[in-house]
Write an enzyme that holds these catalytic residues in place. Structure first.
Site, PDB file in Angstrom:
ATOM      1  N   ASN A 131       3.965  -1.523   2.635  1.00  9.05           N
ATOM      2  CA  ASN A 131       5.000  -2.558   2.794  1.00  9.05           C
ATOM      3  C   ASN A 131       4.531  -3.970   2.430  1.00  9.05           C
ATOM      4  OD1 ASN A 131       3.444  -2.384   5.179  1.00  9.05           O
ATOM      5  ND2 ASN A 131       5.039  -3.419   6.339  1.00  9.05           N
ATOM      6  N   GLU A 229      -3.614  -1.379  13.154  1.00 11.28           N
ATOM      7  CA  GLU A 229      -2.432  -2.260  13.172  1.00 11.28           C
ATOM      8  C   GLU A 229      -1.240  -1.354  12.890  1.00 11.28           C
ATOM      9  OE1 GLU A 229      -2.400  -5.236  14.110  1.00 11.28           O
ATOM     10  OE2 GLU A 229      -4.405  -6.036  13.761  1.00 11.28           O
ATOM     11  N   CYS A 263       6.201  -4.777   9.875  1.00  8.80           N
ATOM     12  CA  CYS A 263       5.769  -4.335  11.211  1.00  8.80           C
ATOM     13  C   CYS A 263       6.196  -5.321  12.282  1.00  8.80           C
ATOM     14  CB  CYS A 263       4.263  -4.141  11.226  1.00  8.80           C
ATOM     15  SG  CYS A 263       3.371  -5.605  10.731  1.00  8.80           S
ATOM     16  N   GLU A 432      -6.732  -8.635  13.789  1.00 11.82           N
ATOM     17  CA  GLU A 432      -7.081  -9.151  12.473  1.00 11.82           C
ATOM     18  C   GLU A 432      -6.980 -10.671  12.553  1.00 11.82           C
ATOM     19  OE1 GLU A 432      -4.565  -6.430   9.813  1.00 11.82           O
ATOM     20  OE2 GLU A 432      -6.620  -5.963   9.229  1.00 11.82           O
TER      21      GLU A 432
END
Ligand code: NAP
Ligand code: MG
Length: 453
Positions: A131, A229, A263, A432
């Site tokens: 994505n 993630e 997300c 992250e």
């Protein structure tokens, strides 16, 4: 080596056919990355930083080319994809700077001193989703190599182009061969080999919660470091005292951007009951402005979905859905899905509970602050969220009460590479971005030195 044919989701035309790496070919790349480790670490920190800065500049110089490549491959709007290229460049600059600022500590102890060293892990396996292919590659490569590791990167097999190009640009910038390695292939062959190969010391995975769980279980076999993630079902909470016009104007972008394939998509809008009808009107008006069209045109706010298969998945949520707004879609070829707003009353409906990963949003009323927090947290996910209110204390109370890692107040924007990013609960593990991510790409070694005479 089987070939994979890729299609432009806007035109449905084949754009490329690429070889897909086997397990053996993956092993050969991992060996190359391992061999490059000592080479990379032998370069003085200032010189490694300079190489990363040069790489950052080369990426920025190619931002338009990379953006067009991404848009052709997966349908992201051109404005977003060029932005993603520049974001990857900025991440490289940030972590180039980190090389000279990241270190251990000296701790005085009785009759000696303890030194800590954040040591590189070795080869790290980076697995990216489709994505945000280029942006995810940048987010992982930057800290991985800044920490002194060498990287094997697996883009999603359907969106490899920009990652392959980022690998070529690394060499052009002078990053030594073997430091950044891009392996195009399937999750089962390449991604899973990162999990099982003993020389890969860490897996950093971005993707679905389902695959993330399998990767975590696989990494357990070797107590391999893992960062995840994963998915989300984030809440956008609108209190009656908010600037409703501003909140409504921002809400479509918060969930429909990148065709909802985000997300962090705020796919549940929770609205205080007294403002519900007014907000819904404003939201529908704003959604009408969110135009769907050719993602190469700057006038399009949203392009198609990534593949025919993903379109079918999103339709499994939206077919038959009772909506208060459904947009038009372009006619002709392309994997188009309309933007949709629904107000389902069943709190257990699939569209309310599961990640759609498409341009579909549910709007749900709440009674008071406690009710808003209860509904927001009533999900296995915990990635992101927004709060709209003019009451600063309330904004802080609700921010603290939300079980989510990345929250914004009176804004949708909560992700910056110099601030930590990641999820609570089943949205992930580890973080992250920011200097803190370097802890996830190093092992902390502790050395005691006696000062006894
Ligand atoms: P996915 O199906 O989980 O795939 C992600 C990556 O994992 C792909 O490169 C895939 O390879 C690979 N993979 C699949 N099976 C594997 C296995 N058994 N072992 C090792 N690797 C494997 O996710 P996706 O459909 O690409 O992406 C959508 C999901 O990503 C959504 O749930 C979204 O929320 C999540 N996401 C999360 C974040 C975040 O930062 N939290 C950001 C973006 C996306 P192939 O597809 O090539 O086989
Ligand atoms: Mg998938």
């Amino acid at each position: 080596m089987p070939n994979v044919t890729l299609y432009n989701p806007t035109t449905e035309e084949a754009i490329s056919t690429l070889p897909s790496a086997s397990v053996e070919e993956t092993d050969a790349v991992i060996a190359k990355a391992k061999a490059a480790g000592p080479v990379w670490r032998a370069i003085a920190p200032a010189d490694r930083a300079r190489l990363m800065r040069r790489y950052a500049d080369v990426i920025a110089d190619h931002a338009q080319e990379l953006g067009e490549m991404e848009t052709r491959n997966m349908g992201m709007t051109i404005g977003n994809s060029v932005w993603c290229a520049n974001n990857a460049s900025n991440v490289m600059h940030y972590f180039a700077g980190a090389i000279e600022k990241f270190g251990g500590s000296t701790l005085p102890v009785a009759s000696g001193v303890n030194l800590t060293f954040p040591e590189p892990l070795g080869v790290v396996g980076l697995i990216a989703p489709w994505n945000f292919p280029m942006m995810m590659a940048g987010w992982k490569l930057g800290p991985a190599i800044a920490a002194g590791n060498t990287a094997v990167l697996k883009p999603a097999e359907i969106t490899p182009h920009t990652s392959v190009r980022l690998g070529e640009l690394a060499l052009e910038a002078g990053i030594p061969e073997g430091v950044i390695n891009v392996v195009v292939g399937s999750g089962g062959n390449v991604g899973w080999r990162f999990v099982t190969h003993p020389d890969v010391r860490k897996v950093s995975f971005t993707g679905s919660t389902e695959v993330g769980k399998r990767i975590m279980a696989g990494c357990a076999e070797q107590v391999k470091r893992v960062t995840l993630e994963l998915g989300g079902k984030s809440a956008n909470i609108v209190f009656a005292d908010a600037d409703l016009e501003k909140a409504a104007a921002a809400a479509p972008g918060a969930v429909f951007d990148n065709s909802g394939q985000d997300c962090c998509a705020r796919s549940r809008i929770l609205v205080e009951r007294s403002a519900f009808d007014r907000f819904l009107q404003l939201l529908i008006a704003a959604a009408k402005e969110f135009t769907i069209g050719d993602p190469m045109l700057p006038s399009s706010a949203m392009g198609p979905l990534v593949t025919k298969e993903h379109l079918a998945t999103v339709r499994s949520f939206s077919d038959g859905l009772d909506t208060v707004f459904t947009s038009d879609v372009p006619t002709g070829p392309g994997y188009w899905h309309p933007t949709m707003i629904a107000t389902p009353t069943d709190a257990n409906a699939r569209v309310v509970r599961e990640e759609v990963f498409g341009p579909v949003v549910v709007v749900i009323p709440f009674d008071d602050e406690a009710d808003a927090i209860r509904i927001a947290n009533d999900t296995e996910y915990g990635l992101s969220g927004s709060i709209w209110t003019r009451d600063g204390a309330k904004a802080l109370r609700v921010s603290r009460a939300m079980e989510a890692g990345t929250i914004s107040v009176n804004s949708n924007s909560s992700v910056r590479y110099w601030t930590p990013f990641g999820g609570f609960k089943q949205s992930g593990l580890g973080r992250e971005h920011s200097m803190r991510v370097l802890d996830h790409y190093t092992e902390l070694k502790n050395v005691f030195i006696s000062t006894e005479a």
